[in-house]
Enzyme design. Sequence first.
Site, PDB file in Angstrom:
ATOM      1  N   GLU A  27       9.748   2.387  10.580  1.00 18.16           N
ATOM      2  CA  GLU A  27      10.737   3.454  10.341  1.00 18.16           C
ATOM      3  C   GLU A  27       9.952   4.748  10.368  1.00 18.16           C
ATOM      4  O   GLU A  27       9.180   5.039   9.456  1.00 18.16           O
ATOM      5  CB  GLU A  27      11.437   3.227   8.996  1.00 18.16           C
ATOM      6  CG  GLU A  27      12.716   4.037   8.854  1.00 18.16           C
ATOM      7  CD  GLU A  27      12.485   5.392   8.230  1.00 18.16           C
ATOM      8  OE1 GLU A  27      12.493   6.385   9.002  1.00 18.16           O
ATOM      9  OE2 GLU A  27      12.301   5.479   7.018  1.00 18.16           O
ATOM     10  N   LYS A  33       0.861  -1.181   0.000  1.00 16.64           N
ATOM     11  CA  LYS A  33       0.000   0.000   0.000  1.00 16.64           C
ATOM     12  C   LYS A  33       0.893   1.224   0.000  1.00 16.64           C
ATOM     13  O   LYS A  33       1.400   1.654   1.035  1.00 16.64           O
ATOM     14  CB  LYS A  33      -0.923   0.057   1.218  1.00 16.64           C
ATOM     15  CG  LYS A  33      -1.974   1.187   1.091  1.00 16.64           C
ATOM     16  CD  LYS A  33      -2.423   1.743   2.416  1.00 16.64           C
ATOM     17  CE  LYS A  33      -1.573   2.881   2.915  1.00 16.64           C
ATOM     18  NZ  LYS A  33      -1.647   4.123   2.079  1.00 16.64           N
ATOM     19  N   VAL A  93      -7.384   0.872   4.152  1.00 13.21           N
ATOM     20  CA  VAL A  93      -6.478  -0.130   3.581  1.00 13.21           C
ATOM     21  C   VAL A  93      -5.315  -0.424   4.525  1.00 13.21           C
ATOM     22  O   VAL A  93      -4.952  -1.587   4.746  1.00 13.21           O
ATOM     23  CB  VAL A  93      -5.972   0.323   2.201  1.00 13.21           C
ATOM     24  CG1 VAL A  93      -4.920  -0.639   1.667  1.00 13.21           C
ATOM     25  CG2 VAL A  93      -7.134   0.419   1.218  1.00 13.21           C
ATOM     26  N   GLY A  94      -4.722   0.622   5.104  1.00 11.95           N
ATOM     27  CA  GLY A  94      -3.619   0.401   6.041  1.00 11.95           C
ATOM     28  C   GLY A  94      -4.053  -0.407   7.248  1.00 11.95           C
ATOM     29  O   GLY A  94      -3.369  -1.333   7.679  1.00 11.95           O
ATOM     30  N   GLY A 141      -4.891   3.110  -1.436  1.00 15.43           N
ATOM     31  CA  GLY A 141      -5.903   3.464  -0.455  1.00 15.43           C
ATOM     32  C   GLY A 141      -5.339   4.282   0.677  1.00 15.43           C
ATOM     33  O   GLY A 141      -4.132   4.573   0.724  1.00 15.43           O
ATOM     34  N   ASP A 142      -6.187   4.665   1.613  1.00 15.15           N
ATOM     35  CA  ASP A 142      -5.757   5.456   2.752  1.00 15.15           C
ATOM     36  C   ASP A 142      -5.399   4.557   3.929  1.00 15.15           C
ATOM     37  O   ASP A 142      -5.676   3.359   3.931  1.00 15.15           O
ATOM     38  CB  ASP A 142      -6.835   6.470   3.137  1.00 15.15           C
ATOM     39  CG  ASP A 142      -8.208   5.827   3.348  1.00 15.15           C
ATOM     40  OD1 ASP A 142      -8.268   4.600   3.561  1.00 15.15           O
ATOM     41  OD2 ASP A 142      -9.214   6.550   3.292  1.00 15.15           O
ATOM     42  N   GLY A 143      -4.785   5.167   4.925  1.00 18.56           N
ATOM     43  CA  GLY A 143      -4.382   4.394   6.086  1.00 18.56           C
ATOM     44  C   GLY A 143      -5.549   3.893   6.918  1.00 18.56           C
ATOM     45  O   GLY A 143      -5.502   2.793   7.469  1.00 18.56           O
ATOM     46  N   CYS A 179      13.301  12.144   6.669  1.00 13.17           N
ATOM     47  CA  CYS A 179      13.243  11.827   8.096  1.00 13.17           C
ATOM     48  C   CYS A 179      14.595  11.916   8.776  1.00 13.17           C
ATOM     49  O   CYS A 179      14.667  12.126   9.987  1.00 13.17           O
ATOM     50  CB  CYS A 179      12.626  10.446   8.294  1.00 13.17           C
ATOM     51  SG  CYS A 179      13.429   9.145   7.342  1.00 13.17           S
ATOM     52  N   GLU A 230       8.887  17.098  14.752  1.00 11.11           N
ATOM     53  CA  GLU A 230       9.353  16.992  13.375  1.00 11.11           C
ATOM     54  C   GLU A 230       8.521  17.925  12.496  1.00 11.11           C
ATOM     55  O   GLU A 230       7.298  17.802  12.422  1.00 11.11           O
ATOM     56  CB  GLU A 230       9.234  15.548  12.878  1.00 11.11           C
ATOM     57  CG  GLU A 230       9.800  15.349  11.489  1.00 11.11           C
ATOM     58  CD  GLU A 230       9.740  13.895  11.049  1.00 11.11           C
ATOM     59  OE1 GLU A 230      10.703  13.426  10.432  1.00 11.11           O
ATOM     60  OE2 GLU A 230       8.709  13.246  11.310  1.00 11.11           O
TER      61      GLU A 230
END
Length: 479
Positions: A246, A171, A207-208, A202-204, A280, A382
């Site tokens: 990560e 994904k 689908v996530g 898809g989105d988190g 990152c 961040e």
Amino acid sequence: MKTDSKQFYIQGQWCAPHSTRTQALVNPATAEPYGAVALGSVDDVDSAVKAAKAAFVSWSQTTVAQRLDIMKAIREQYKARYSDLVAAITLEMGAPVSLSTDLQAAMGIAHIDAFTKALSEFAFEHQQGTTCVRKEPIGVVGLITPWNWPVNQIMCKVIPALAAGCTMVLKPSEMSPISADIIAQILHDAGVPAGVFNLVHGDGAIVGSALSSHPDIDMVSFTGSTRAGTAVSKSAADTVKRVSLELGGKSANILLDDADFAKAVKAGVQSVFSNSGQTCTAPTRMLVPASRLEEVNDIARAVAEKALQGVGDPNEKTTRIGPVANQRQFDKVRAMIDAGIAEGATLLAGGSDFPSHLSQGFFIKPTIFTDVTNDMTIAQEEIFGPVLCIMPYDDEDDAVRIANDSPYGLSGYVSGSPERARQVARRMRTGMVHINGAHPDLTAPFGGYKQSGNGREWGEYGLDDFLETKSIPGFYDAP
């Protein structure tokens, strides 16, 4: 190059999704829509997982030589589609074409080469007395990747998963689906067997979550924000699957008093501005001796002023800094800059106002704050934009204390005489530390401490992340 992503790749073929949901794709350089991506459903995930589970039976039993042949074919197909990947990256997330060409797309080839070497040298079995200790593919893996290094992050998960003998469902970020589709076609054309690799957009939230909670997914490898990584871990907990994360970073860049300041400050500032700060591992906290703060400010200001001239259309070869990737990131970065001003940091360059030489898009001025203290929001959170915090320290111990006073621990940087830099690097609580501008090593482990995640990617460590360990006592005859 197509600008819509309306199909998924499942069981070796492109197919229509079960869901009719779509999301507009927006060009960050213009803030205008250019296409749409289909957003998958739980049913789409089920179909992809079913295909991967069936394919695992045979793919897991392939030899190293067979998998090396596939990786060689993938490399050839990747090179043939290189220019398409460059164009997709530049369109989707606004990376300047020079960066897309020289680094973003180039990382895919680099990972193929590093994992080819790792696979050819990896010991999948060893003898321990009369016991055989084996490394075996963990099973069906769910791969969830971000938009900021879209091709790099796909390749550093898909290639080791293939090399390990796993099958998978990818994904990618719904904001960068075009490059993912190209990679799916590359794998298809390279002869990856049906069902081994599957792609669902898809989105988190849907689908996530379906991937991370699915009972037939044996492992989830996720790259993204710490917030989203926490959600993946919670979703995966009920099925006790392996989760490799990560996540975010707020890397400290310590300049010791014997560093080459002209070189180290310039390199540190440019590194933060590269990829519009959307990396990152970016060295976003520059820690400098308090006695040298004014000198550092002068060098950094000059670099930022020159960098502003390179902000512009990512399709122009002269552009060095493109837009941030989307409206949400644009709003967040500008809000963080305003927060830095409100909390008393000194604005050395840039700011939250729109660059005067541009008229549209999600562009942020290269921004530097100085006199930053570690209790400020901009020092702890961040930002993920072209924003640098310069922070004074009293002595070496104070520098290490400030560097480690962070919820993150992904990367770090030290400049100074080699032996002093080595000693400081050993004391930093991060998964990686770069000494005197050393470049990343794709054969070394990539990953972080604390809220920057767990597990490791790249090289043999990334390959090992997709393997289970089995012991077989009595496998060998007693001497």
